[in-house]
Enzyme design. Structure first.
Site, PDB file in Angstrom:
ATOM      1  N   SER B 140       0.789  -1.327   0.055  1.00 39.93           N
ATOM      2  CA  SER B 140       0.050   0.095  -0.161  1.00 39.93           C
ATOM      3  C   SER B 140       0.804   1.217   0.140  1.00 39.93           C
ATOM      4  O   SER B 140       1.638   1.420  -0.909  1.00 39.93           O
ATOM      5  CB  SER B 140      -1.012  -0.107   1.172  1.00 39.93           C
ATOM      6  OG  SER B 140      -2.110   0.796   0.949  1.00 39.93           O
ATOM      7  N   ASP B 294      -8.347  -6.214  -4.725  1.00 40.01           N
ATOM      8  CA  ASP B 294      -8.331  -4.748  -4.142  1.00 40.01           C
ATOM      9  C   ASP B 294      -9.262  -3.933  -5.099  1.00 40.01           C
ATOM     10  O   ASP B 294      -9.140  -3.899  -6.167  1.00 40.01           O
ATOM     11  CB  ASP B 294      -6.735  -4.393  -4.391  1.00 40.01           C
ATOM     12  CG  ASP B 294      -6.505  -3.257  -3.492  1.00 40.01           C
ATOM     13  OD1 ASP B 294      -7.286  -2.248  -3.345  1.00 40.01           O
ATOM     14  OD2 ASP B 294      -5.370  -3.347  -3.081  1.00 40.01           O
ATOM     15  N   HIS B 323      -7.911  -5.152  -0.139  1.00 42.37           N
ATOM     16  CA  HIS B 323      -6.850  -4.524   0.202  1.00 42.37           C
ATOM     17  C   HIS B 323      -6.165  -4.946   1.726  1.00 42.37           C
ATOM     18  O   HIS B 323      -5.240  -5.138   1.757  1.00 42.37           O
ATOM     19  CB  HIS B 323      -7.081  -3.076   0.141  1.00 42.37           C
ATOM     20  CG  HIS B 323      -5.755  -2.321   0.237  1.00 42.37           C
ATOM     21  ND1 HIS B 323      -4.909  -2.135  -0.870  1.00 42.37           N
ATOM     22  CD2 HIS B 323      -5.308  -1.618   1.384  1.00 42.37           C
ATOM     23  CE1 HIS B 323      -3.954  -1.384  -0.356  1.00 42.37           C
ATOM     24  NE2 HIS B 323      -3.908  -0.892   0.906  1.00 42.37           N
TER      25      HIS B 323
END
Lengths: 355, 355
Positions: B140, B294, B323
């Site tokens: 991320s 995601d 995610h």
């Protein structure tokens, strides 16, 4: 009550009003002189069986379906009697801001998808004497109502085409809708539903619009910079110039009424929570029509339900605009897909009927 | 400043502190005595070339990578010197709530991904004399920093594995992050960043968590009711019992500092906006590792960038948690995928090096 200039015929075109009387609601309470705003296209034939019913989506009105209807389209008013009915709480039908006391503003009662469909049924049976519907079709919350129609009135509904919506709302969708509602109710100007004008809730409505900018489209829409589908030239214009003013013109309590209803859309309320039994009741030929890029009503969630509908098929629509593909910004690219499927559906004989 | 019990060694395990001195920032201003909290695993070898750098993700700390590191894993501390570095503003490194005046609370300056990576570079070169990095890997915002490392220090970084993140943040992602920020700043208790405790912003932090409940997971996670991946038994518990209290313990200004940084992550800032040129600079062997489910860093957005990286491959990770698959709730199912790819990557000779 207050005057909101968005909910006028100047903005949404002409429509008629039907008074369903004092209408009892599933969750208790009633709407006094419950009024449905609706618009018709074409003529009801003598047999009264050329009927297409179209319920509206969240934050939408009968005006949104204009591009779906035309002589060159599947929804052809020279052939069918098409009736587009505004859902309760959408600002044109009975809604918080246009209802007198004792149900004005934050006193407006909770409304369910089932309430809408019962009121719509009353309209088409009482006013028009209709006993058979060739097709119910609608997008998003219009799909929720389409499913409700097919399950609640299985002998009456011959065909159904829910576009970009589900029969039983998912948990993910419930949580998404909660963020939309919280964006509004967190605005101190909302004042627990007792504001004097939607302009007092401008910040909350803006945040509401901003969440739509994330969930309403697709990542590919942004990757490919498809702003022109909405008549603008940049992401900035799309959000600040289109989405935010679009929602800021609306009534906050109307959006909350619809959102609460959307969260709880569930045909299995008619079968004590048994979704298989509810969808198994459907006698209509059903085309389940999700949009491939839809973030919150994805095809696979719709497929789970389609598997439970006896006489049904999946027909996936492609739109890079995701859920907002429903607005028809892609023009014929989008509408031709819809028409192809609806023409096929309408050509299928159901019982002894074929169009 | 105020005391926040979440940002302690009791919660996040042990870590060390590095003082980078008065650190000048890309957007102007400086962080006085800029402190990086970091944690090391394993021993630096004599050649000082067995180094793995891991930057942290949004709202995360060095503690989040514990499950990624172990003798049985690709990130093996018996082989590598692994240094997990907390990003600026994450609550452990220099952050609004733990910085003295004149940069305390809402006076904390804007920090960029590039600032983090320069500070991390200073840490590993000055303190450890490291000249070569075997691998930079992170999820991320950790992926954003990984890309920044590979573009900014192309001769130093031999391998890079950005997991679930992009080199240049997308417009969709920017808008998503905006909703996260608005959830906090719309809380009157936030008071423009001058609150006395995170508890005064409890409602905003709750709304922030609720948006994560929609975007952080996948629709399939909810369809299949995979709550047990997070140790809970229902959607209600997942949101009210896990996500909301999780974020409510955090510092609002810390989240806003990280979110602002996340929105503007963009390696092409180093090449006057030319992304192709920036990614073309990378000399490292790169495995681009998005998570298939995601919602906001989808594989296809990552693929667009991977196409611009000379020596790179796509390695898609499957996780129904979307995610939040990064949290590793799926245990070995998830970590075995990560390990497989990282083992392959580390086994590839880059220049004259192979591990």
């Amino acid at each position: 009550m207050y005057k909101n200039d968005f909910y006028t015929k100047e903005i949404h075109g002409n429509y008629e009003l039907y008074d369903a009387g004092d209408f009892d609601l599933e969750d208790g309470g009633k709407i006094l002189d419950c009024t449905l705003a609706y618009k018709t296209f074409g003529e009801l034939n003598e047999a009264k069986d050329n009927v297409i019913v179209i319920p509206t989506w969240f934050a939408g009105t009968s005006n949104d379906y204009e591009s779906y209807i035309g002589e060159e389209r599947a929804l052809n008013p020279t052939k069918y009697f098409i009736i587009v009915i505004n859902q309760i709480g959408n600002g044109l039908s009975s809604s918080p801001h246009n209802s007198p006391e004792p149900i004005s503003m934050n006193n407006f009662p909770k409304v369910r998808i089932g309430d809408d469909v019962r009121a719509q049924h009353q309209l088409i049976t009482e006013k028009y004497g209709i006993k058979e519907i060739a097709l119910v079709v609608g997008g998003s919350m219009g799909a929720q109502q389409t499913y409700e129609w097919a399950v609640r009135y299985p002998d009456m509904v011959k065909r159904a085409a829910p576009i970009a919506g589900t029969a039983k709302n998912t948990t993910h969708d419930f949580l998404f809708t909660k963020t939309l509602m919280d964006a509004i109710t967190s605005d101190p100007g909302w004042n627990n539903g007792n504001y004097n004008s939607n302009t007092e809730v401008a910040e909350g409505l803006k945040r509401h619009a901003d969440i739509w900018s994330v969930m309403g489209l697709s990542t590919e829409f942004y990757q490919q910079e498809k702003w022109t589908l909405f008549g603008v030239d940049s992401a900035e214009e799309f959000v600040s110039g289109f989405l935010e003013p679009f929602f800021q013109g609306m009534d906050p309590n109307a959006l909350l009424t619809m959102a609460w209803k959307w969260q709880r859309g569930d045909v299995s309320r008619m079968t004590k929570g048994n979704l298989e039994e509810a969808l198994g009741r459907i006698k209509a030929k059903v085309f389940v029509m999700p949009i491939d890029e839809d973030i919150f009503f994805p095809p696979r969630d719709c497929k789970v339900e389609q598997n439970l509908i006896p006489n049904s098929e999946m027909k996936i629509i492609h739109s890079i605009a995701g859920h907002f593909g429903l607005f028809g910004g892609e023009g014929s690219y989008y509408h031709d897909q819809i028409d192809k499927h609806l023409n096929e559906l309408l050509s299928i004989a159901v019982a002894d009927k074929v169009f």
